[in-house]
Design an enzyme around this catalytic site. Sequence first.
Site, PDB file in Angstrom:
ATOM      1  N   SER A 306      -3.433  -0.878  10.492  1.00 49.74           N
ATOM      2  CA  SER A 306      -3.159  -2.275  10.178  1.00 49.74           C
ATOM      3  C   SER A 306      -2.245  -2.961  11.189  1.00 49.74           C
ATOM      4  CB  SER A 306      -2.587  -2.349   8.767  1.00 49.74           C
ATOM      5  OG  SER A 306      -2.654  -3.647   8.262  1.00 49.74           O
ATOM      6  N   LYS A 331      -7.956  -0.220   9.960  1.00 47.35           N
ATOM      7  CA  LYS A 331      -7.781  -1.097   8.796  1.00 47.35           C
ATOM      8  C   LYS A 331      -7.681  -2.529   9.302  1.00 47.35           C
ATOM      9  CE  LYS A 331      -5.500  -3.172   5.281  1.00 47.35           C
ATOM     10  NZ  LYS A 331      -4.757  -4.448   5.303  1.00 47.35           N
ATOM     11  N   GLN A 335      -4.148  -9.027   3.493  1.00 45.57           N
ATOM     12  CA  GLN A 335      -3.957  -9.279   2.063  1.00 45.57           C
ATOM     13  C   GLN A 335      -2.826 -10.297   1.832  1.00 45.57           C
ATOM     14  OE1 GLN A 335      -4.277  -5.956   3.271  1.00 45.57           O
ATOM     15  NE2 GLN A 335      -6.412  -6.227   2.690  1.00 45.57           N
TER      16      GLN A 335
END
Length: 487
Positions: A306, A331, A335
């Site tokens: 991420s 990833k 969010q």
Amino acid sequence: MLKKSTAAFMVIAALLCGSLLTLAVTGSLFSGQAAGESVASAPASGGLAQSEAKKLGTTLSLIEGNYYKSVDRSKLIDGAVNGMMEALGDPYSNYMAKETAEKFEESIEGSFTGIGAEVASDNGKVVVVSPIKGSPAEKAGVQAKDIIVSVNGTSLTGMDLNDAVAKIRGPKGSTAVLVIQRSGSTQPLTFNIRRDNVTLETVNSSMEKNGVGVIEITQFSLNTADRFKEELGKLEKKGLKGLVIDVRNDPGGVLPVVIDIAEQFVPRGKTIVQVENKNKERELTTSKGRGKDYPVVVLMNKGSASASEILAGALQQSAGAKLIGDNSFGKGTVQTSFDKQLGDGSLLKITIAKWLTPNGSWIHGKGIKPDIAVAQPDYFSVTPIDKSAPLQYNSNSSNVKSAQTMLDGLGYKPGRKDGYFDTGTKDAVKKFQSAAKLKATGIIDAKTAEALEAALIKAIRNPVNDNQRNRGIEEIRKEIGAKASNS
């Protein structure tokens, strides 16, 4: 790649919950708000149609009126919300009840209690994204991609991830016995992990010879950018000539934080990251910084996820940095957390967009390939020894293979690493036992196995044995030398 996931969860009281990549939204995708402080508004067109509300209400009434036992209404409502999140099939969108939501916010602030590992759910299985450096999980040998099969004798397979968290939780000092399934291992592995407070110091630095600095980032929490600037400033005052940034086993964190860090190396006007919403509209974040005049490399591995991948991609594609180590996790989504709208302290974390590297690549499920692939010694990923039965001459097993790998890595040279316990292995065990001040029987009993693993952890933590770190420092020294030759 995590496929067909039914849930994802930030496990705090038992497992570390890094945010992976979270931000709050205020019209623009890039707000300075902290993850968990959601200020996003629910769409005006949202909510249930009359027929939908009737269906849910009728279901609740039928359960309360006809189920053979009394029911907890709040649990039913939580279950309905959790079911909607599971139906998305997204490992990073999930529902957190009030207590868990509070723990999630604690993790973003950089401290928690547990064993220290980021997890997600893959098709009903609890999968480790990354153990946190220095955490009980890392010290025990838990690795990225491990599947947690059971905790203290209770199977987690098929269990709702919220329930799995409840099984893992426990007071500081208590033990979580994890049975883990690992790719490449024919037998399940058992880890006895003592739960503890984990104060997450997210940035550490050191100065090596010839002006090479090393900064390690363990997670992108709210204070990480400030700590990074502080440590970088110290190194620059000491005469920094080149920098190694280490994001191995860093599961990610808060998006504005990684942008703040990347901006220090990416020249003004160049892209740091692109974010694409459901309508295929992209928002580019470009640097307002000036870049650096010294070389930079980034260390990464399969536990770099991420925000770590955003930093790696930005520095590689927009600042000319080399990536060294293993392929990253993969990833590539963003969010945001909604808590105020629910009104009871619970929280929804919803994937709102995907992010792309400066050149437009979506790395989700694939990760980023290093410019220079460097593997660690085999003993860095060796599986622990099952201590339920001793290992001795003429036996043959995966446990013997693990012991041989450990002995070889520690310099005791058994002569083979295929799992057969021969005389060479027995002699190596005796030498180790003598050095460890144990009775030199040549048999690997529980005490010998524990001593082997303790010695191995010490060796793994010794920077001298870290191939990836050493290669990163070597590359920076080469670039410093080349720059000096050209000037």
